[in-house]
Design an enzyme around this catalytic site. Structure first.
Site, mmCIF file in Angstrom:
data_model
loop_
_atom_site.group_PDB
_atom_site.id
_atom_site.type_symbol
_atom_site.label_atom_id
_atom_site.label_comp_id
_atom_site.label_asym_id
_atom_site.label_seq_id
_atom_site.Cartn_x
_atom_site.Cartn_y
_atom_site.Cartn_z
ATOM 1 N N CYS A 3 0.849 -1.277 -0.120
ATOM 2 C CA CYS A 3 0.014 0.013 0.007
ATOM 3 C C CYS A 3 0.941 1.294 -0.167
ATOM 4 O O CYS A 3 1.773 1.378 1.001
ATOM 5 C CB CYS A 3 -0.805 0.026 1.222
ATOM 6 S SG CYS A 3 -1.731 1.730 1.439
ATOM 7 N N ASN A 84 -12.925 10.036 -1.843
ATOM 8 C CA ASN A 84 -13.488 9.216 -2.718
ATOM 9 C C ASN A 84 -13.498 7.893 -2.188
ATOM 10 O O ASN A 84 -12.607 7.489 -1.768
ATOM 11 C CB ASN A 84 -12.572 9.185 -3.984
ATOM 12 C CG ASN A 84 -12.585 10.461 -4.749
ATOM 13 O OD1 ASN A 84 -13.842 10.972 -4.656
ATOM 14 N ND2 ASN A 84 -11.312 10.980 -5.189
ATOM 15 N N HIS A 97 -8.408 8.303 2.964
ATOM 16 C CA HIS A 97 -7.691 9.504 2.697
ATOM 17 C C HIS A 97 -8.646 10.677 2.332
ATOM 18 O O HIS A 97 -9.616 10.333 1.633
ATOM 19 C CB HIS A 97 -6.639 9.477 1.828
ATOM 20 C CG HIS A 97 -6.908 9.041 0.451
ATOM 21 N ND1 HIS A 97 -6.926 7.760 0.038
ATOM 22 C CD2 HIS A 97 -7.249 10.019 -0.553
ATOM 23 C CE1 HIS A 97 -7.506 7.829 -1.181
ATOM 24 N NE2 HIS A 97 -7.446 8.943 -1.847
ATOM 25 N N HIS A 99 -9.029 14.454 1.005
ATOM 26 C CA HIS A 99 -8.384 15.547 0.413
ATOM 27 C C HIS A 99 -8.756 16.814 1.134
ATOM 28 O O HIS A 99 -10.092 17.216 1.097
ATOM 29 C CB HIS A 99 -8.794 15.493 -1.195
ATOM 30 C CG HIS A 99 -8.610 14.486 -1.944
ATOM 31 N ND1 HIS A 99 -7.528 14.199 -2.823
ATOM 32 C CD2 HIS A 99 -9.310 13.225 -2.050
ATOM 33 C CE1 HIS A 99 -7.519 13.021 -3.433
ATOM 34 N NE2 HIS A 99 -8.423 12.216 -2.877
HETATM 35 P P1 5GP Z 1 -7.884 9.153 -4.810
HETATM 36 O O1 5GP Z 1 -7.996 9.296 -6.274
HETATM 37 O O2 5GP Z 1 -7.631 7.688 -4.438
HETATM 38 O O3 5GP Z 1 -8.976 9.744 -4.097
HETATM 39 O O4 5GP Z 1 -6.740 10.047 -4.339
HETATM 40 C C1 5GP Z 1 -5.267 9.513 -4.491
HETATM 41 C C2 5GP Z 1 -4.485 10.659 -4.354
HETATM 42 O O5 5GP Z 1 -3.147 10.412 -4.133
HETATM 43 C C3 5GP Z 1 -4.233 11.407 -5.873
HETATM 44 O O6 5GP Z 1 -4.839 12.865 -5.722
HETATM 45 C C4 5GP Z 1 -2.888 11.162 -6.159
HETATM 46 O O7 5GP Z 1 -2.180 12.491 -6.788
HETATM 47 C C5 5GP Z 1 -2.321 10.939 -4.749
HETATM 48 N N1 5GP Z 1 -0.976 10.250 -4.846
HETATM 49 C C6 5GP Z 1 -0.841 9.004 -5.374
HETATM 50 N N2 5GP Z 1 0.471 8.482 -5.078
HETATM 51 C C7 5GP Z 1 1.079 9.406 -4.332
HETATM 52 C C8 5GP Z 1 2.324 9.673 -3.832
HETATM 53 O O8 5GP Z 1 3.060 8.672 -4.044
HETATM 54 N N3 5GP Z 1 2.829 10.574 -3.194
HETATM 55 C C9 5GP Z 1 1.650 11.604 -3.003
HETATM 56 N N4 5GP Z 1 2.097 12.702 -2.261
HETATM 57 N N5 5GP Z 1 0.463 11.708 -3.437
HETATM 58 C C10 5GP Z 1 0.109 10.645 -4.259
HETATM 59 ZN ZN ZN Z 2 -2.208 1.399 3.543
#
Ligand code: 5GP
Ligand code: ZN
Length: 111
Positions: A3, A84, A97, A99
């Site tokens: 993860c 999300n 998570h 945002h």
């Molecule tokens: P989701 O689309 O799952 O709601 O959001 C995942 C977020 O994690 C995205 O906005 C993406 O840019 C961010 N993200 C994915 N991989 C990494 C990473 O390795 N480092 C950081 N800082 N953000 C990440």
């Molecule tokens: Zn995790």
């Protein structure tokens, strides 16, 4: 467990830290969608909002106590909180998570 956010929490993957305590980690999103884009995660692996229950909801409450502290620390006067849940809702990382999006380019649209 494979993860990326667990790896960020334990330092295996570098990140730009914004806030940390014993239960929560916050860092700048690698692909910001607004002027400021911060992710707030529990250190404990919870895959998604659909797995919040009476055994772990205090962690989520704690996250929402921490968010105003992060906002004050970062000087964010207004912001949007997004979660999300599930791939079809746009969840790409299966570690819960939230945002925090802020900046002058925030629109009014939710979708
Ligand atoms: P989701 O689309 O799952 O709601 O959001 C995942 C977020 O994690 C995205 O906005 C993406 O840019 C961010 N993200 C994915 N991989 C990494 C990473 O390795 N480092 C950081 N800082 N953000 C990440
Ligand atoms: Zn995790």
């Amino acid at each position: 467990m494979d993860c990326i956010f667990c790896k960020i929490v334990n330092g295996e993957i570098p990140s730009s830290k914004v806030y940390e305590d014993d239960k929560v980690y916050a860092f700048n999103d690698i692909n910001p969608q607004s002027d400021r884009h911060i992710l707030v995660i529990p250190k404990e692996h919870i895959c998604c909002a659909n797995r919040i229950d009476e055994t772990n909801s205090s962690l989520v409450a704690h996250i929402f106590e921490v968010i105003p502290k992060i906002a004050a620390q970062e000087g964010l006067e207004f912001y949007r909180i997004i979660n999300n849940c599930g791939e079809k809702a746009g969840q790409t990382v299966m570690h819960l998570h939230f945002h925090i999006l802020s900046g002058e380019n925030l629109g009014e649209r939710l979708v």
